[in-house]
Scaffold this active site. Structure first.
Site, mmCIF file in Angstrom:
data_model
loop_
_atom_site.group_PDB
_atom_site.id
_atom_site.type_symbol
_atom_site.label_atom_id
_atom_site.label_comp_id
_atom_site.label_asym_id
_atom_site.label_seq_id
_atom_site.Cartn_x
_atom_site.Cartn_y
_atom_site.Cartn_z
ATOM 1 N N TYR A 129 -50.145 -28.303 -59.179
ATOM 2 C CA TYR A 129 -50.177 -29.036 -60.448
ATOM 3 C C TYR A 129 -50.969 -30.295 -60.137
ATOM 4 O O TYR A 129 -50.660 -30.982 -59.148
ATOM 5 C CB TYR A 129 -48.782 -29.476 -60.889
ATOM 6 N N ASP A 177 -50.947 -23.533 -67.642
ATOM 7 C CA ASP A 177 -50.258 -23.249 -68.905
ATOM 8 C C ASP A 177 -49.141 -24.234 -69.226
ATOM 9 O O ASP A 177 -48.407 -24.057 -70.183
ATOM 10 C CB ASP A 177 -49.693 -21.816 -68.900
ATOM 11 N N HIS A 217 -45.983 -18.556 -67.973
ATOM 12 C CA HIS A 217 -44.952 -19.322 -67.284
ATOM 13 C C HIS A 217 -43.568 -18.701 -67.531
ATOM 14 O O HIS A 217 -42.556 -19.404 -67.628
ATOM 15 C CB HIS A 217 -44.960 -20.777 -67.768
HETATM 16 C C1 LIG Z 1 -37.257 -21.583 -62.413
HETATM 17 C C2 LIG Z 1 -38.704 -21.395 -62.526
HETATM 18 C C3 LIG Z 1 -39.553 -22.328 -61.960
HETATM 19 C C4 LIG Z 1 -40.924 -22.162 -62.053
HETATM 20 N N1 LIG Z 1 -41.732 -23.059 -61.432
HETATM 21 C C5 LIG Z 1 -43.076 -22.868 -61.464
HETATM 22 C C6 LIG Z 1 -43.920 -23.731 -60.744
HETATM 23 O O1 LIG Z 1 -43.482 -24.663 -60.072
HETATM 24 N N2 LIG Z 1 -45.251 -23.499 -60.823
HETATM 25 C C7 LIG Z 1 -45.791 -22.456 -61.546
HETATM 26 O O2 LIG Z 1 -47.007 -22.282 -61.575
HETATM 27 N N3 LIG Z 1 -44.993 -21.606 -62.212
HETATM 28 C C8 LIG Z 1 -43.657 -21.774 -62.180
HETATM 29 N N4 LIG Z 1 -42.849 -20.894 -62.829
HETATM 30 C C9 LIG Z 1 -43.442 -19.715 -63.509
HETATM 31 C C10 LIG Z 1 -43.541 -18.524 -62.540
HETATM 32 O O3 LIG Z 1 -44.544 -18.728 -61.586
HETATM 33 C C11 LIG Z 1 -43.883 -17.225 -63.280
HETATM 34 O O4 LIG Z 1 -45.036 -17.418 -64.039
HETATM 35 C C12 LIG Z 1 -42.762 -16.701 -64.171
HETATM 36 O O5 LIG Z 1 -41.495 -16.979 -63.627
HETATM 37 C C13 LIG Z 1 -42.900 -15.189 -64.362
HETATM 38 O O6 LIG Z 1 -41.912 -14.707 -65.206
HETATM 39 P P1 LIG Z 1 -40.560 -13.987 -64.729
HETATM 40 O O7 LIG Z 1 -39.635 -15.061 -64.312
HETATM 41 O O8 LIG Z 1 -40.140 -13.267 -65.949
HETATM 42 O O9 LIG Z 1 -40.922 -13.051 -63.598
HETATM 43 C C14 LIG Z 1 -41.465 -21.047 -62.750
HETATM 44 C C15 LIG Z 1 -40.612 -20.110 -63.327
HETATM 45 C C16 LIG Z 1 -39.248 -20.277 -63.222
HETATM 46 C C17 LIG Z 1 -38.356 -19.241 -63.840
#
Ligand SMILES: Cc1cc2nc3c(=O)[nH]c(=O)nc-3n(C[C@H](O)[C@H](O)[C@H](O)COP(=O)(O)O)c2cc1C
Ligand code: HEM
Length: 468
Positions: free
Chosen positions: A232, A261, A341
């Site tokens: 980020y 995103d 996300h």
């Molecule tokens: C608790 C949590 C924290 C996340 N933190 C980040 C992050 O720090 N950076 C990022 O690019 N995406 C983050 N994401 C998004 C994930 O990389 C991913 O796109 C998403 O969880 C995919 O969906 P799913 O949980 O249904 O598999 C996060 C998602 C969750 C659930």
């Protein structure tokens, strides 16, 4: 040198000191900008917050976010018997001995059910929440059910190889662990537990910029895993540049994943409600966001090129137009992750699977130029093969890895990956496919989704590229 009794007198919102790792910090000015909200820091005001801090954050975060003048000095060492550091049990799990034998957990849904019985309320609100009405979060998964598989017969499937390459790195399976912040909220082994599990499968783990442990500790735990680091861009560019310089010294990190995103936090009500309840006397919990909202194609990708030689993957692409823009224009950009996300940012945004189909329809040439990945809602091996048949190079799981981690640390994530790997191999065999590259468009019937695809007739007809 300060005594704890000195620190104890600074425990209000207007004057807040805490001790971390033997150092005394004045965090009064930082309170309103703490991304986890001020309440949680105020709970530790005037005390040694080391245990609570270590439960969610790596030590590096202190230099990154606090200014040198906020470090007041050292705390006078105390005999161990007088150690008053608060034990924060916010990450306490049901003891792992209560976990059923892992081989009896047969699906990612079962793993999730178990995790939801064990995670703390804080972790549940942080991990499970999606934006607004959680329509996109749900649709990410259910949309896979609208695609039908078309198995072929009389194909020798006595062997089945699910290994592939991602950004030129050989991986044992086409599933990777997407970046997710604060894995220690799930289990004390944190991101290192995920890395150790990925190591068993030579799998890719994308380490979050907001990981709860240092990147060096994470990669050390996964000698056979493949790693990328998610970025980020912070408002303070110099801090981000320092972080990129530090990452370039870690040879295990093979590429950078720039997340696009979430230029502003989505409205995740379950999490907001939890934070509001933490804040004293009904003060509204503010949304705090430390990332730069002013990123643009030329400015940001040119800047990034000056600060890393590593290939860049753009995460959070949600339209075929942006997929086309990412391809061909910037030599450092070698891949994209179609992602919303996990439904945590803009609710009712298109699902990654629809974007994949829209790309096939409108800009199929992008698949020759970039590696395309998807994440969101993947729970079954059949989901994996559908995405691969449509041209994805790899498929990410976010929450599912955190749930596995919660249930049994490294072994829980290993079981999660094992379930998905076995299901993927079974689906491939039953389709009549024995290697990943042989999964093709003719293996899927996506007709039911045609009315749900964005229809830009003009662009589809003349095949012109989106303009920068
Ligand atoms: C608790 C949590 C924290 C996340 N933190 C980040 C992050 O720090 N950076 C990022 O690019 N995406 C983050 N994401 C998004 C994930 O990389 C991913 O796109 C998403 O969880 C995919 O969906 P799913 O949980 O249904 O598999 C996060 C998602 C969750 C659930
Ligand atoms: C004083 C130095 C601190 C710094 C620089 C800092 C920094 C951060 C950052 C960057 C995040 C964002 C992670 C994300 O959005 O995913 C965060 C979140 C968080 N922090 Fe801190 N933090 C500090 C102290 C603490 C302390 C003492 C605690 C006590 C437990 C704490 C608990 C949390 C929690 C629980 C989150 C979760 C985020 C959420 O609920 O949305 N932090 N912090």
């Amino acid at each position: 040198m300060y005594r704890l009794s000195d620190v104890q007198t600074h425990r209000s919102e207007k004057d807040c000191w805490i001790v971390i790792h033997g150092n005394v910090y004045n965090v009064t000015k930082f309170l309103p900008s703490h991304p986890g909200g001020k309440a949680i820091i105020l709970r530790h005001a005037g005390t040694d917050a080391t245990t609570a801090f270590e439960a969610v954050h790596p030590a590096e975060l202190l230099d990154e976010y606090l200014h040198p003048e906020q470090l007041l000095g050292k705390l006078e060492p105390r005999p161990a018997s007088e150690n008053t550091a608060k034990k924060d049990n916010q990450n306490a799990n049901i003891p792992e001995d209560d976990t059923p034998p892992l081989h009896t957990i047969l699906s990612l849904a079962e793993m999730e059910t178990l995790a939801l019985q064990r995670l703390t309320p804080k972790a549940i609100s942080y991990y499970t929440s999606g934006a607004d009405d959680e329509i996109t979060k749900a649709a990410n998964g259910t949309i896979y059910r609208s695609i039908l598989l078309r198995p072929r017969v009389f194909i020798d499937c006595s062997t089945c190889d699910i290994s592939t390459t991602i950004m030129g790195n050989r991986v044992g399976l086409p599933v990777f662990v997407a970046p997710a912040a604060l894995a220690k909220l799930a289990h004390s082994s944190g991101e290192a537990g995920i890395a150790a599990a990925c190591s068993e499968f030579n799998a890719l783990q994308i380490i979050s910029k907001n990981a709860s442990m240092s990147v060096r500790d994470i990669v050390a735990a996964g000698p056979n895993a493949v790693f990328a680091w998610q970025l980020y861009v912070l408002k303070d560019l110099t801090t981000t540049e320092r972080a990129l310089a530090a990452i370039s010294k870690i040879p295990q990190i093979k590429f950078i994943v720039l997340t696009l995103d979430a230029p502003f936090p989505g409205k995740r009500e379950a999490d907001e409600r939890f934070k509001a309840a933490e804040v004293a006397a009904g003060t509204a919990a503010q949304q705090v966001w430390g990332t730069e909202a002013g990123l643009t194609w030329h400015k940001t990708l040119t800047w990034l090129r000056q600060h890393t030689d590593l290939p860049v993957v753009l995460k959070g692409i949600q339209t075929y137009e942006d997929a086309a823009l990412a391809a061909g224009h910037f030599p450092n950009v070698r891949g994209i992750v179609l992602s919303n996300h996990g439904g945590r940012a803009l609710d009712t945004a298109t699902t990654p699977l629809q974007v994949l189909l829209e790309m096939r329809r409108s800009v199929p040439w992008v698949f020759e130029t970039l590696e395309v990945f998807v994440d969101g809602g993947v729970r079954r091996g059949t989901d994996v093969v559908k995405a691969l048949a449509l041209g994805a190079r790899g498929v990410g799981i976010g929450r599912a890895a955190l749930y596995g981690l919660n249930v049994a640390g490294e072994r829980g994530v290993k079981r999660t990956l094992e379930i998905l790997a076995d299901e993927t191999a079974t689906a491939m065999r039953l389709l009549g496919v024995n290697k990943v590259d042989d999964l093709r468009l003719h293996h899927v019937n996506t007709a039911a989704l045609n009315p749900l695809l964005y229809d830009d007739a003009t662009l589809a007809k003349d095949g012109s590229r989106a303009k920068l």
